[in-house]
Design a protein around this motif. Structure first.
Motif, PDB file in Angstrom:
ATOM      1  N   UNK A  96       7.130  10.426   9.777  1.00 21.90           N
ATOM      2  CA  UNK A  96       7.417  10.833   8.537  1.00 21.90           C
ATOM      3  C   UNK A  96       6.584  10.712   7.366  1.00 21.90           C
ATOM      4  N   UNK A  97       6.728  11.480   6.147  1.00 21.42           N
ATOM      5  CA  UNK A  97       5.761  11.498   5.134  1.00 21.42           C
ATOM      6  C   UNK A  97       5.569   9.835   4.737  1.00 21.42           C
ATOM      7  N   UNK A  98       4.582   9.689   4.117  1.00 18.00           N
ATOM      8  CA  UNK A  98       4.348   8.432   3.676  1.00 18.00           C
ATOM      9  C   UNK A  98       5.109   8.230   2.171  1.00 18.00           C
ATOM     10  N   UNK A 100       5.878   6.483  -1.277  1.00 19.59           N
ATOM     11  CA  UNK A 100       5.139   6.200  -2.306  1.00 19.59           C
ATOM     12  C   UNK A 100       5.569   5.070  -3.082  1.00 19.59           C
ATOM     13  N   UNK A 101       5.243   3.978  -2.130  1.00 12.96           N
ATOM     14  CA  UNK A 101       5.620   2.580  -2.702  1.00 12.96           C
ATOM     15  C   UNK A 101       4.438   2.043  -3.640  1.00 12.96           C
ATOM     16  N   UNK A 102       4.667   1.372  -4.763  1.00 13.38           N
ATOM     17  CA  UNK A 102       3.398   0.743  -5.336  1.00 13.38           C
ATOM     18  C   UNK A 102       3.027  -0.297  -4.706  1.00 13.38           C
ATOM     19  N   UNK A 103       1.837  -0.426  -4.406  1.00 12.28           N
ATOM     20  CA  UNK A 103       1.035  -1.815  -3.839  1.00 12.28           C
ATOM     21  C   UNK A 103       0.770  -2.675  -4.850  1.00 12.28           C
ATOM     22  N   UNK A 105      -1.428  -5.371  -6.538  1.00 10.75           N
ATOM     23  CA  UNK A 105      -2.761  -5.420  -7.007  1.00 10.75           C
ATOM     24  C   UNK A 105      -3.302  -6.903  -7.089  1.00 10.75           C
ATOM     25  N   UNK A 106      -4.336  -7.323  -6.407  1.00 12.19           N
ATOM     26  CA  UNK A 106      -5.210  -8.583  -6.580  1.00 12.19           C
ATOM     27  C   UNK A 106      -6.016  -8.369  -7.831  1.00 12.19           C
ATOM     28  N   UNK A 107      -5.794  -8.978  -8.785  1.00 15.78           N
ATOM     29  CA  UNK A 107      -6.798  -8.613 -10.029  1.00 15.78           C
ATOM     30  C   UNK A 107      -8.291  -8.830  -9.607  1.00 15.78           C
ATOM     31  N   UNK A 108      -8.952  -7.749 -10.134  1.00 15.68           N
ATOM     32  CA  UNK A 108     -10.193  -7.686  -9.686  1.00 15.68           C
ATOM     33  C   UNK A 108     -11.189  -9.133 -10.146  1.00 15.68           C
ATOM     34  N   UNK A 109     -11.823  -9.423  -9.199  1.00 15.00           N
ATOM     35  CA  UNK A 109     -12.890 -10.763  -9.477  1.00 15.00           C
ATOM     36  C   UNK A 109     -14.049 -10.331 -10.274  1.00 15.00           C
TER      37      UNK A 109
END
Lengths: 207, 438
Positions: A96-98, A100-103, A105-109
């Motif tokens: 099935x198509x992907x 669209x869930x928001x992932x 994010x870990x804050x960039x170090x």
């Protein structure tokens, strides 16, 4: 034998080769289908898997008849590889198509690019050091294999080609061994012992 | 780069193999991509050469008389040459060429000389794939080392993935970008393994043979590295420089045509032409074999002496002679070349997907490497762009033909720096991780 006789024999050979190729193609396809079906199930059937592999192997023999012993096997490998890629493509198309869930994010170090660059520099440094060292060791071992075969009376062409192929294979094997082995003593024993033994063989064989 | 399967299979060996795969990958991917890209294009080098020399006369068949005349004409323009080659026309290459130590000239179907061979872009391509434009012997070894590392990558990839067969068809397109890339990387790598393993090994063997020959030559042949290959490719006879008429190529070619009619002559090779010690070889292809060609040896009168044994000699001879065709996919006409093209593109994608997985993982862990990622994209886009640019230069500015290598590398560096210094903005990876925000 006349020209027309030769032409008819040649045409007959083409027909026979085509039949073998077609049966080889079918055998490979059915073999892959069996493997695909078996590996797609939760409970895998050893009979199906075994049959799949057997048919793949059979297809190589059939291709060998169709295209010449060595060349035919190479053709069979190519065809089976392309067929397998088609199965992977089919597998992808049935998904099935992907969603669209928001992932999360870990804050960039901070200084993340610098850490990435440092990792690359470390990898380059490791390979630049490891590559030549392993190469020298592999070279000594490959020459030792060549010398051993030569001393054992193997045909010169065979011992030479064995030595030529052994060199890159042993080089890669030593690189892998250095990267994954945890036992320092074993590492030292192999990395020092094997080339020393090879050098000794070379010296003994070329007095 | 196979972390999904790794989570399922926490065997220490698999983890260590994955680390090795990871380390090798980030160290060699950029140069490996260039070698593989040029190699993929090189599969079609005959077609490219034909296109580059499309204005020359097509020759589908060169008679033995025409070959004799071509040899005589070749000698007339380079009388002191130690070797003379006639490239016979084949089904794939409708051109005939006479080549001496210093010149390479087209011949027509009657054996008359035409213009000199001028294929600057093909030469650029071959120099890049074989030597990376470095000095030849050194460059060949450098490229071979990348073959060794590619082989090591293949092995560690398999070691890091104990469920390689169970997952052989899995392609979870509906999952995250990382899983998608891992699946693509693994599936392509598994099913094209016969191709990339054989190519990495044959490439490495060809390049490293120089080193092995130097060592064996020193140990066993009084420093003569060329003598090392005599058991495989045959020896050259003693030189006798007393002038004599040119060898009888007509008789030799007619012998091959009548006694070995199923073979296809590729080259006529004349060693020490026009001398008493001259020695004639006809390299003839066996269409149903992987060997490049059997070498039929003749004396100056065109009398058959023997064969080298590439077709039916020792196994080592047959294997050594098969390396070229296996490496370049030259054993089944255009269909096999197209298959090799597909496998080559797959290998390029495997390399790219491996690096994408690396960057995605860094991003997911909060360590994005945007400059490096952009530099990587610079290589991915820059290599094909510079191939097209150098091709255009070779067509438009013939004076720059000898500088195509320099133009390629300078242009590639400029593109990579340009990509790295691009103003920061949301990248594809960020979009992959946060699709709903766009």
């Amino acid at each position: 034998m006349g020209i027309s006789d030769r032409a008819s024999i040649s045409n007959m050979n083409i027909v026979i080769d085509s039949v073998f190729a077609l049966v080889g193609l079918s055998s490979g396809m059915i073999g892959l289908l069996l493997l695909y079906n078996s590996w797609s199930q939760t409970k895998r059937s050893p009979v199906l898997i075994g049959s799949g592999w057997a048919l793949l192997l059979l297809s190589l023999f059939l291709w060998a008849y169709a295209g010449g012993a060595d060349r035919g096997i190479a053709l069979g490998l190519i065809v089976n590889s392309l067929l397998a890629l088609c199965f992977v493509g089919y597998s992808a198309s049935t998904q099935p198509p992907r969603k669209q869930k928001p992932a999360r994010e870990k804050s960039p170090k901070q200084k993340s690019d610098q850490t990435g660059q440092a990792e690359w520099v470390k990898a380059f440094g490791y390979i630049i050091f490891l590559g030549p060292v392993c190469g020298v060791i592999a070279f000594a071992i490959a020459m030792g294999i060549y010398q051993t075969l030569d001393m054992a009376g193997t045909e010169k062409a065979n011992s030479l080609v064995s030595g030529l192929f052994a060199f890159p294979i042993i080089w890669a094997a030593i690189v892998i061994f250095c990267l994954i082995s945890r036992c320092k003593h074993l590492k030292m024993a192999i990395l020092v012992g094997a080339p020393l033994f090879s050098v000794a063989l070379l010296l003994a064989g070329n007095k | 780069m196979m972390d999904i399967d790794q989570q399922v299979l926490p065997q220490p060996l698999a983890k260590r193999a994955l680390s090795a795969h990871h380390l090798l990958g980030i160290a060699i991917s950029a140069v490996l991509y260039i070698i593989c890209f040029s190699g993929t294009v090189s599969v079609f080098k005959e077609e490219i050469q034909l296109w580059e020399q499309s204005g020359e006369q097509a020759v589908t068949f060169l008679s033995s008389e025409a070959a004799q005349l071509a040899a005589q004409n070749g000698m007339s323009i380079d009388p002191n040459t130690a070797h003379l080659f006639i490239h016979m026309p084949t089904e794939q290459n409708h051109r005939a060429i006479v080549e001496t130590d210093n010149k390479e000239i087209y011949v027509d179907r009657d054996g008359n000389l035409g213009p000199e061979v001028d294929r600057p872009w093909s030469d650029f391509l071959i120099d890049l794939h074989y030597y990376l434009h470095l000095p030849k012997s050194f460059g060949m070894i450098v490229v071979a080392i990348f073959g060794v590392f590619l082989f090591a990558m293949s092995v560690t990839g398999f070691m890091a993935h104990p469920n390689i067969f169970k997952d052989a068809f899995a392609f979870r397109r509906s999952k995250s970008e990382q899983i998608k890339q891992v699946d693509l990387h693994n599936r392509l790598a598994v099913w094209t393994a016969p191709f990339h393993i054989s190519n990495s090994l044959t490439g490495a063997m060809i390049g490293l043979a120089v080193l092995s020959a130097a060592a064996i030559g020193t140990l066993k042949y009084d420093g003569h590295a060329e003598a090392v290959f005599e058991p495989v490719f045959g020896a050259e006879p003693e030189v006798d420089s007393t002038p004599t008429p040119l060898a009888n190529i007509i008789q030799a070619l007619n012998f091959v045509a009548s006694k070995h009619s199923s073979t296809v002559p590729l080259f006529v090779i004349l060693h020490d032409p026009g001398t008493r010690g001259q020695y004639l070889q006809i390299m003839s292809e066996h269409p149903r074999r992987l060997i490049y060609a059997e070498k039929y040896n003749f004396n100056g009168n065109g009398d058959f002496i023997d064969t080298v044994g590439s077709a039916d000699g020792h196994l080592g001879q047959q294997i050594a002679d098969s390396v070229y065709k296996v490496h370049f996919g030259q054993f089944g006409g255009l269909p096999v070349k197209l298959a090799f093209g597909i496998f080559g593109i797959s290998l390029l994608y495997i390399i790219h997907a491996g690096m994408r997985i690396y960057f995605i993982k860094r991003m997911a862990k909060g360590h994005p490497s945007q400059n490096l990622e952009r530099s990587w994209m610079g290589i991915i886009c820059g290599v094909p762009a510079m191939f097209l640019f150098t091709l255009a230069i070779s067509l438009v500015v013939p004076a720059a033909d000898t500088s195509l290598g320099i133009i390629f590398w300078i242009g590639l560096v400029v593109i990579v720096i340009g990509f790295a210094l691009r103003p920061r903005r949301r990248t594809n990876l960020r979009q992959d991780l946060h699709p709903s925000r766009d």
